[in-house]
Enzyme design. Structure first.
Site, PDB file in Angstrom:
ATOM      1  N   CYS A   1     -31.534  -3.970 -77.227  1.00 49.34           N
ATOM      2  CA  CYS A   1     -30.243  -4.501 -76.767  1.00 49.34           C
ATOM      3  C   CYS A   1     -29.711  -5.574 -77.712  1.00 49.34           C
ATOM      4  CB  CYS A   1     -30.361  -5.052 -75.351  1.00 49.34           C
ATOM      5  SG  CYS A   1     -30.605  -3.753 -74.129  1.00 49.34           S
TER       6      CYS A   1
ATOM      7  N   HIS B   1     -26.215  -7.736 -69.785  1.00 54.75           N
ATOM      8  CA  HIS B   1     -27.460  -7.237 -69.204  1.00 54.75           C
ATOM      9  C   HIS B   1     -27.339  -7.193 -67.676  1.00 54.75           C
ATOM     10  CE1 HIS B   1     -30.311  -7.794 -72.773  1.00 54.75           C
ATOM     11  NE2 HIS B   1     -30.637  -6.616 -72.271  1.00 54.75           N
TER      12      HIS B   1
ATOM     13  N   GLU C   1     -24.161 -11.794 -72.404  1.00 55.39           N
ATOM     14  CA  GLU C   1     -24.974 -12.487 -73.402  1.00 55.39           C
ATOM     15  C   GLU C   1     -24.085 -13.346 -74.310  1.00 55.39           C
ATOM     16  OE1 GLU C   1     -28.098 -12.610 -73.410  1.00 55.39           O
ATOM     17  OE2 GLU C   1     -28.628 -10.946 -72.061  1.00 55.39           O
TER      18      GLU C   1
ATOM     19  N   ARG D   1     -41.551  -5.699 -77.982  1.00 50.97           N
ATOM     20  CA  ARG D   1     -42.773  -5.919 -77.183  1.00 50.97           C
ATOM     21  C   ARG D   1     -43.301  -4.597 -76.656  1.00 50.97           C
ATOM     22  NH1 ARG D   1     -41.108  -5.402 -71.915  1.00 50.97           N
ATOM     23  NH2 ARG D   1     -38.905  -5.436 -72.400  1.00 50.97           N
TER      24      ARG D   1
HETATM   25  N1  PCA Z   1     -32.576  -2.765 -72.187  1.00 50.20           N
HETATM   26  C1  PCA Z   1     -33.415  -2.995 -73.349  1.00 50.20           C
HETATM   27  C2  PCA Z   1     -33.102  -1.867 -74.281  1.00 50.20           C
HETATM   28  C3  PCA Z   1     -32.389  -0.845 -73.473  1.00 50.20           C
HETATM   29  C4  PCA Z   1     -32.015  -1.533 -72.230  1.00 50.20           C
HETATM   30  O1  PCA Z   1     -31.300  -1.073 -71.334  1.00 50.20           O
HETATM   31  C5  PCA Z   1     -33.251  -4.391 -73.924  1.00 50.20           C
HETATM   32  O2  PCA Z   1     -32.940  -5.330 -73.181  1.00 50.20           O
HETATM   33  O3  PCA Z   1     -33.439  -4.566 -75.124  1.00 50.20           O
END
Ligand code: PCA
Length: 201
Positions: free
Chosen positions: A139, A163, A76, A86
């Site tokens: 996240c 991610h 990111e 959401r």
């Molecule tokens: N993904 C979520 C929260 C925990 C995770 O693994 C997110 O993208 O916010």
């Protein structure tokens, strides 16, 4: 080089979180890895990781989470100062339109070498790309809180968020076409990304 490597627990009705499964299995012999399971819960997530930063004093912080629907591993670029959940977190909290840190700056850029990480993953044959949004759920919140805490304390260590896609076990039974990446590829991708950290070159 000591790296704090974190993965979120399953959320949103999933049985597994590929981020956590991958983090558990990542091995980079050149580094000391401190691995941490993080609850998918606002506030608690930040508490757990900030406590670990205090107690372990890592040289880098890499937090990993699931981004269902993505087909690539995505470092990111930016964390924004907003929460707009959401779905509820794992304790039923679903805050909307509130800041991650009251009166904090609008955003923080990742201090990980995100472009080098993407190149390293691509060289390893793993699909990867920079992402320009970490979303507005736990996240993004964790990434923001970590970068804010480091900025406020003046500690200049690389920190940020990656991610990862679903694994095929999560998407097999769905009617629609949802992308996924096998766990072993996610593991190899994360390992390649970690080697792109400055001391790993
Ligand atoms: N993904 C979520 C929260 C925990 C995770 O693994 C997110 O993208 O916010």
């Amino acid at each position: 080089m000591k790296i704090l490597l974190t993965g979120f627990d399953p959320f949103g009705g999933e049985q597994v979180n590929p981020a956590l499964e991958a983090v558990k299995r990542v091995a980079v012999p050149d580094f000391e890895l401190v691995k941490l399971t993080v609850p998918t819960v606002f506030e608690e997530a930040a508490q757990v990781v900030l406590d670990a930063i205090e107690s372990h004093r890592p040289d880098a912080v890499v937090c990993v989470g699931q981004a269902g629907g993505r087909s690539q591993i995505t470092p990111e670029r930016v964390a924004i100062n907003i929460i707009d959940a959401r779905i509820p977190d794992n304790r039923g909290n679903q805050p909307k339109d509130c800041p991650a840190v009251k009166e904090g700056p609008a955003a923080y850029f990742s201090t990980l070498p995100i472009k080098d990480m993407v190149s390293a993953m691509e060289t390893a044959g793993i699909p990867a790309a920079v992402s320009n949004t970490a979303g507005t759920f736990v996240c993004n919140y964790l990434m923001y809180r970590v970068l804010h805490a480091l900025a406020v304390s003046g500690r200049q260590i690389p920190a940020g968020f990656i991610h990862v896609p679903y694994i095929p076990e999560q998407t097999g039974n769905r009617a629609e076409d949802v992308p996924s990446l096998p766990l072993d590829q996610i593991i190899r991708g994360l390992e390649a990304a970690l080697y792109a950290l400055p001391a790993g070159q």
